[in-house]
Each structure stands twice: as structure tokens, then as C-alpha cells.
Enzyme design. Structure first.
Site, PDB file in Angstrom:
ATOM      1  N   GLY A  35      48.664 -12.047 -26.722  1.00 26.18           N
ATOM      2  CA  GLY A  35      49.615 -11.585 -27.727  1.00 26.18           C
ATOM      3  C   GLY A  35      49.870 -10.092 -27.609  1.00 26.18           C
ATOM      4  O   GLY A  35      49.667  -9.508 -26.547  1.00 26.18           O
ATOM      5  N   HIS A  78      54.740  -8.276 -20.573  1.00 24.62           N
ATOM      6  CA  HIS A  78      54.689  -9.734 -20.780  1.00 24.62           C
ATOM      7  C   HIS A  78      56.078 -10.351 -20.631  1.00 24.62           C
ATOM      8  O   HIS A  78      56.233 -11.439 -20.082  1.00 24.62           O
ATOM      9  CB  HIS A  78      54.168 -10.058 -22.184  1.00 24.62           C
TER      10      HIS A  78
END
Ligand code: PAF
Length: 284
Positions: free
Chosen positions: A30, A36
Site C-alpha cells: 500500500g 507502484h
């Protein structure tokens, strides 16, 4: 779609597989950033369906590491994933992943233990058990999602090398795709841990990429002696930098070199404002 349960993920993915669709997995903890997102974009290009796992894995943190304060930003992560067209965000609890009330230790759980040399060099020297924890959760995610492809960033170069080794040694039928490091314009490699840095700390952290770029340009000018290349770091370091390691090793096997060559990678770990930062660069 946000899913918290292993069974729900399995059901959805097996429905896709029945339709002959390919599945890509982007494992994350996360706190998603542009690094990402670059993995997610690659996964979207290569696969019909994309699963992002969002799980701060307790068993890859040492007792004095930042597990408790690690940024947890599921709502913001969901927003980004929705924008990118991610099909499933899998955000399990630790109980879901490891079993209700399980004691998270290797006298209780089955761990994946990569070869000693791989896990006890570089980051493994100060992060005992870290890569066992990483490989254990990654193999569990592979078994849960059963993707065709899994996407990892070169920023964690040692992690990718170890995961590739695990996949090869354990005959895991998944293709590992390594994606390039994403940097701020300043050169700072993106990391969820950059959030811990002050503005001044971010400037001091530029030393990591400066040291690596300088090593690469010295190599390009013909200096190959590893000790001489490492020495050049002292031109950049100040009392604000607490260097943990700077090594030049083989980019596939992590073996030490006396002389750098085109197969070499330079890797650095350095604390700035007590935040542990890592970065690396291929010499060619
Ligand atoms: O690189 C990471 O964020 C983690 O180590 C990973 C691969 C998601 C496993 O928890």
C-alpha cells in the site's frame, strides 16, 4: 473491486481463468506512489486482468522496525487503483493471511527460506529474517491469486533477485517482470518511506542517487576497481548520512566483485533523518 477474503479472490480469478484471461499481480504494501503506478501500468499492458495486493506484511519487519508506523492509506490506494483500472485490490487482514490468532514466528508457521548467501548480504545483514518474510508472503500471494505474471520494482533489486531465485528453485509457474526505478525530478527514488522525510531530509537523501550516478560515470570513464569506485562516495557524504552499505555486485547473483563489469549493479543503503533509504543503479 476491494476484496478482503482469500476465497473471494480465488473465486473471481478462477472465473477469469475459465474465460481464458491472463492475470497480473502487483504485490504492494500500500501507500501507493508513482513507482507502484508504473508497475500497475505495465501489468495492465501485459495482462487482461490486474490484481493489486495491499498488505503490510508483519513477518517481514524486524522487532525494532517501522511496522506500526508504516503508512496505511487504503482509501487513497483504492482511488488510485480505480483510476488505473485495477480489477481487484486484495487487502487482507493479518488474521486472514496467517490464520486467526496465529503466533507469527517460524516455530509456528511454515516459512520460505531462500539460500543463506542471498538473504544475509546487503539489506539482509541488518534486516535478519526480512527476506524469509518477503518470500513467504509473496509465495502465499502467488498461491492465492495464481497469476500468470507478477510485477516488481528494480528499486528493491535484492528482493527481485531473491524472488526470481525462489520461483526458479520451487518451480513456481509465474513470470516475474522487473520494472525500472521511478524517480522524482530531483533524482530521489520513489519510496513509501520518503513520507517520513522532512523537506531538508529529502534534499540530503539526494546523496544516494548522486553517489550511484557518480560511480556509473567513473565506471564509464574506465575505472573498474570496486574499492576505488566505492571510495568516491566520500565526496558526497556528510554527518547527516549514516551509510549502511555501498556494494558493487553481480546483478543476477549478488556475488561480490573485485572489478566491476557490464553485469554489475551498485547498491546503497543509507539512513537520513534515521529513515532507512535504498537505491541502486546498473553500471551498464
Ligand atoms: O516490496 C514490497 O512492497 C513488499 O516487500 C512485498 C513484495 C509487497 C511483500 O510484502
Amino acid at each position: 473491486m476491494l476484496l478482503h477474503r482469500i476465497e473471494e479472490v480465488r473465486e473471481q480469478v478462477s472465473a477469469w481463468k475459465k474465460e481464458g484471461l491472463t492475470v497480473g499481480l502487483v504485490p504492494t504494501m500500500g501507500a501507493l506512489h508513482a513507482g507502484h503506478l508504473s508497475l500497475i501500468k505495465k501489468a495492465k499492458e501485459a495482462c487482461d486482468k490486474v490484481v493489486v495486493s495491499d498488505f503490510v506484511n508483519p513477518i517481514q519487519f524486524g522487532p525494532s522496525e517501522d511496522f506500526d508506523k508504516y503508512p496505511r492509506t487504503l482509501d487513497a490506494d483504492m482511488e488510485l487503483c480505480n483510476k488505473e483500472g485495477v480489477d481487484i485490490v486484495f487487502a487482507p487482514s493479518a488474521n486472514e493471511m496467517y490464520g486467526e490468532g496465529q503466533k507469527l514466528s517460524n516455530d509456528n508457521l511454515t516459512y520460505v527460506c531462500p539460500p543463506f548467501f542471498y538473504v544475509n548480504t546487503l539489506c539482509g545483514k541488518t534486516r535478519t529474517g526480512h527476506f524469509d518474510g518477503v518470500c513467504t508472503v509473496v509465495l502465499k500471494l502467488f498461491n492465492i491469486v495464481q497469476p500468470d505474471y507478477a510485477f516488481f520494482g528494480q528499486k528493491d533489486a535484492q528482493q527481485v533477485i531473491i524472488i526470481k531465485k525462489m520461483v526458479k528453485d520451487l518451480n513456481v509457474p509465474i513470470k516475474i517482470v522487473q520494472c525500472p526505478i521511478i524517480r522524482e525530478e530531483s533524482g530521489l527514488a520513489l519510496s513509501s518511506r520518503n513520507k517520513y522525510l522532512s523537506e531538508e531530509g529529502k534534499k540530503d537523501a539526494l546523496v544516494l542517487s548522486k553517489i550511484l550516478n557518480n560511480i556509473k560515470s567513473c565506471y564509464e570513464k574506465g575505472i573498474t576497481d570496486v574499492e576505488a569506485l566505492k571510495e568516491t562516495a566520500y565526496n558526497f557524504l556528510t554527518e547527516k548520512h549514516n551509510m549502511e552499505y555501498l556494494e558493487i555486485v553481480d546483478k543476477d547473483t549478488l556475488e561480490n566483485k573485485t572489478n566491476a563489469d557490464d553485469n554489475s549493479i551498485a547498491l546503497i543503503a543509507c539512513r537520513v533523518e534515521n529513515v532507512r533509504l535504498i537505491d541502486n543503479i546498473y553500471l551498464k
